[in-house]
Design a protein around this motif. Sequence first.
Motif, PDB file in Angstrom:
ATOM      1  N   LEU A  59       0.850  -1.182   0.000  1.00  0.00           N
ATOM      2  CA  LEU A  59       0.000   0.000   0.000  1.00  0.00           C
ATOM      3  C   LEU A  59       0.893   1.242   0.000  1.00  0.00           C
ATOM      4  O   LEU A  59       1.229   1.810   1.032  1.00  0.00           O
ATOM      5  CB  LEU A  59      -0.921  -0.005   1.222  1.00  0.00           C
ATOM      6  N   ASP A  60       1.279   1.653  -1.199  1.00  0.00           N
ATOM      7  CA  ASP A  60       2.210   2.770  -1.339  1.00  0.00           C
ATOM      8  C   ASP A  60       1.493   4.007  -1.857  1.00  0.00           C
ATOM      9  O   ASP A  60       0.282   4.139  -1.722  1.00  0.00           O
ATOM     10  CB  ASP A  60       3.375   2.368  -2.259  1.00  0.00           C
ATOM     11  N   GLU A  61       2.245   4.914  -2.499  1.00  0.00           N
ATOM     12  CA  GLU A  61       1.676   6.173  -2.981  1.00  0.00           C
ATOM     13  C   GLU A  61       0.687   5.975  -4.131  1.00  0.00           C
ATOM     14  O   GLU A  61      -0.010   6.926  -4.520  1.00  0.00           O
ATOM     15  CB  GLU A  61       2.800   7.121  -3.432  1.00  0.00           C
ATOM     16  N   ASN A  62       0.607   4.775  -4.675  1.00  0.00           N
ATOM     17  CA  ASN A  62      -0.356   4.501  -5.733  1.00  0.00           C
ATOM     18  C   ASN A  62      -1.790   4.358  -5.194  1.00  0.00           C
ATOM     19  O   ASN A  62      -2.741   4.351  -5.972  1.00  0.00           O
ATOM     20  CB  ASN A  62       0.018   3.224  -6.484  1.00  0.00           C
ATOM     21  N   PHE A  63      -1.916   4.232  -3.880  1.00  0.00           N
ATOM     22  CA  PHE A  63      -3.218   4.015  -3.265  1.00  0.00           C
ATOM     23  C   PHE A  63      -3.685   5.249  -2.499  1.00  0.00           C
ATOM     24  O   PHE A  63      -2.877   6.046  -2.024  1.00  0.00           O
ATOM     25  CB  PHE A  63      -3.157   2.825  -2.299  1.00  0.00           C
ATOM     26  N   GLU A  64      -5.005   5.355  -2.371  1.00  0.00           N
ATOM     27  CA  GLU A  64      -5.618   6.417  -1.585  1.00  0.00           C
ATOM     28  C   GLU A  64      -6.472   5.787  -0.497  1.00  0.00           C
ATOM     29  O   GLU A  64      -7.275   4.883  -0.769  1.00  0.00           O
ATOM     30  CB  GLU A  64      -6.480   7.311  -2.470  1.00  0.00           C
ATOM     31  N   ASN A  65      -6.309   6.268   0.722  1.00  0.00           N
ATOM     32  CA  ASN A  65      -7.087   5.750   1.838  1.00  0.00           C
ATOM     33  C   ASN A  65      -8.479   6.389   1.847  1.00  0.00           C
ATOM     34  O   ASN A  65      -8.615   7.607   1.905  1.00  0.00           O
ATOM     35  CB  ASN A  65      -6.372   6.042   3.158  1.00  0.00           C
ATOM     36  N   ILE A  66      -9.533   5.566   1.782  1.00  0.00           N
ATOM     37  CA  ILE A  66     -10.901   6.100   1.768  1.00  0.00           C
ATOM     38  C   ILE A  66     -11.662   5.740   3.041  1.00  0.00           C
ATOM     39  O   ILE A  66     -12.769   6.224   3.248  1.00  0.00           O
ATOM     40  CB  ILE A  66     -11.681   5.627   0.525  1.00  0.00           C
ATOM     41  N   LEU A  67     -11.066   4.897   3.886  1.00  0.00           N
ATOM     42  CA  LEU A  67     -11.682   4.573   5.170  1.00  0.00           C
ATOM     43  C   LEU A  67     -10.598   4.102   6.122  1.00  0.00           C
ATOM     44  O   LEU A  67      -9.758   3.274   5.748  1.00  0.00           O
ATOM     45  CB  LEU A  67     -12.740   3.472   5.009  1.00  0.00           C
ATOM     46  N   ASN A  68     -10.629   4.622   7.351  1.00  0.00           N
ATOM     47  CA  ASN A  68      -9.647   4.193   8.346  1.00  0.00           C
ATOM     48  C   ASN A  68     -10.293   4.221   9.731  1.00  0.00           C
ATOM     49  O   ASN A  68     -10.446   5.278  10.332  1.00  0.00           O
ATOM     50  CB  ASN A  68      -8.407   5.087   8.315  1.00  0.00           C
ATOM     51  N   ASP A  69     -10.724   3.052  10.191  1.00  0.00           N
ATOM     52  CA  ASP A  69     -11.305   2.919  11.523  1.00  0.00           C
ATOM     53  C   ASP A  69     -10.214   2.361  12.440  1.00  0.00           C
ATOM     54  O   ASP A  69      -9.967   1.154  12.465  1.00  0.00           O
ATOM     55  CB  ASP A  69     -12.519   1.992  11.480  1.00  0.00           C
ATOM     56  N   THR A  70      -9.567   3.250  13.174  1.00  0.00           N
ATOM     57  CA  THR A  70      -8.428   2.832  13.994  1.00  0.00           C
ATOM     58  C   THR A  70      -8.854   1.935  15.146  1.00  0.00           C
ATOM     59  O   THR A  70      -8.111   1.029  15.528  1.00  0.00           O
ATOM     60  CB  THR A  70      -7.698   4.070  14.545  1.00  0.00           C
ATOM     61  N   ALA A  71     -10.048   2.167  15.685  1.00  0.00           N
ATOM     62  CA  ALA A  71     -10.506   1.342  16.808  1.00  0.00           C
ATOM     63  C   ALA A  71     -10.723  -0.103  16.376  1.00  0.00           C
ATOM     64  O   ALA A  71     -10.354  -1.046  17.093  1.00  0.00           O
ATOM     65  CB  ALA A  71     -11.794   1.922  17.385  1.00  0.00           C
ATOM     66  N   ALA A  72     -11.303  -0.297  15.209  1.00  0.00           N
ATOM     67  CA  ALA A  72     -11.572  -1.650  14.711  1.00  0.00           C
ATOM     68  C   ALA A  72     -10.408  -2.215  13.915  1.00  0.00           C
ATOM     69  O   ALA A  72     -10.418  -3.394  13.560  1.00  0.00           O
ATOM     70  CB  ALA A  72     -12.826  -1.629  13.839  1.00  0.00           C
ATOM     71  N   LYS A  73      -9.409  -1.376  13.621  1.00  0.00           N
ATOM     72  CA  LYS A  73      -8.263  -1.765  12.801  1.00  0.00           C
ATOM     73  C   LYS A  73      -8.706  -2.247  11.419  1.00  0.00           C
ATOM     74  O   LYS A  73      -8.254  -3.258  10.903  1.00  0.00           O
ATOM     75  CB  LYS A  73      -7.436  -2.851  13.507  1.00  0.00           C
ATOM     76  N   VAL A  74      -9.621  -1.464  10.851  1.00  0.00           N
ATOM     77  CA  VAL A  74     -10.142  -1.749   9.519  1.00  0.00           C
ATOM     78  C   VAL A  74      -9.888  -0.534   8.628  1.00  0.00           C
ATOM     79  O   VAL A  74     -10.153   0.601   9.031  1.00  0.00           O
ATOM     80  CB  VAL A  74     -11.655  -2.050   9.557  1.00  0.00           C
ATOM     81  N   SER A  75      -9.372  -0.761   7.442  1.00  0.00           N
ATOM     82  CA  SER A  75      -9.147   0.330   6.492  1.00  0.00           C
ATOM     83  C   SER A  75      -9.461  -0.134   5.075  1.00  0.00           C
ATOM     84  O   SER A  75      -9.415  -1.338   4.775  1.00  0.00           O
ATOM     85  CB  SER A  75      -7.697   0.839   6.567  1.00  0.00           C
TER      86      SER A  75
END
Length: 269
Positions: A59-75
């Motif tokens: 998961l490098d600069e080619n990807f964009e993060n559209i969801l990041n739930d830190t509590a559930a550790k889901v992205s």
Amino acid sequence: MKKLSFLWIAILLTVCGAVTVSCKGKKVEMKPVKGVLENPIGAQEAPEIVGTTMDRHVLDENFENILNDTAAKVSVWSLVRCGEEHSSDGYGIVVVNKGAATAFADLRHGNAPSARYDAASGDIWITGGVMEGTGVLVERFNLLRFQEQGYAYIAAAIDPYDIQQALCSELNYSVNGDKITLYHGEHELATVTNTVNDLGDFYEDAVWIGEQLTYDVSGPNLYVHTTPGVSFVTGKVLHYDDMPTISARVTLNNDGSYTLSEFSIVKER
């Protein structure tokens, strides 16, 4: 003779009153909206380079993060490009759940995907454009769930054609001069006045949906939005200048089916 005259006047007033009531009670001629999409879009296949890029599991600069739930550790991550020289053409989603990454190369996210994680159910909602262009934005909804090992799978999806047809069975309209009234069933949603005056009269089937079908996944309930377009006798291009956006709640069932409710206007143009 005067008594007869008064009697005839009374009769005439009674008849006129009945005609007035009848006119007021007359139902307008409602027609169902038409759908632009003629067939299901179905599953789509990503360019080969998308799969190659995602096989690197980085998961490098080619990807964009559209969801990041830190509590559930889901992205959730969308693939934007395949290196400096190649676009992803809007394909490629990676879901990470507590370190377990699942790649969906053929999942199309388009230019502006959105995602939501429901901690209560453990479901992920992902929606992204499968048709995009000038005046056109059509999204596909995907419901993702996790296996025991933590890897994700697509549990259900709503094809744009299917949601279009479901909306067509619920939405009606009527025309009165330059005014168009939109209905859910027989319940009036909005009345607008057409301001396009250089394309002639309305086409026989004046109101269409299908070019603008999007989802709102920002809250606990799922909503689909559609903006109807107007067709005129001159040309086949739909016009949206005066038309509002209609919202309907989508309730998902365990078998992947869904029902529509809570129809309303979400945005006046």
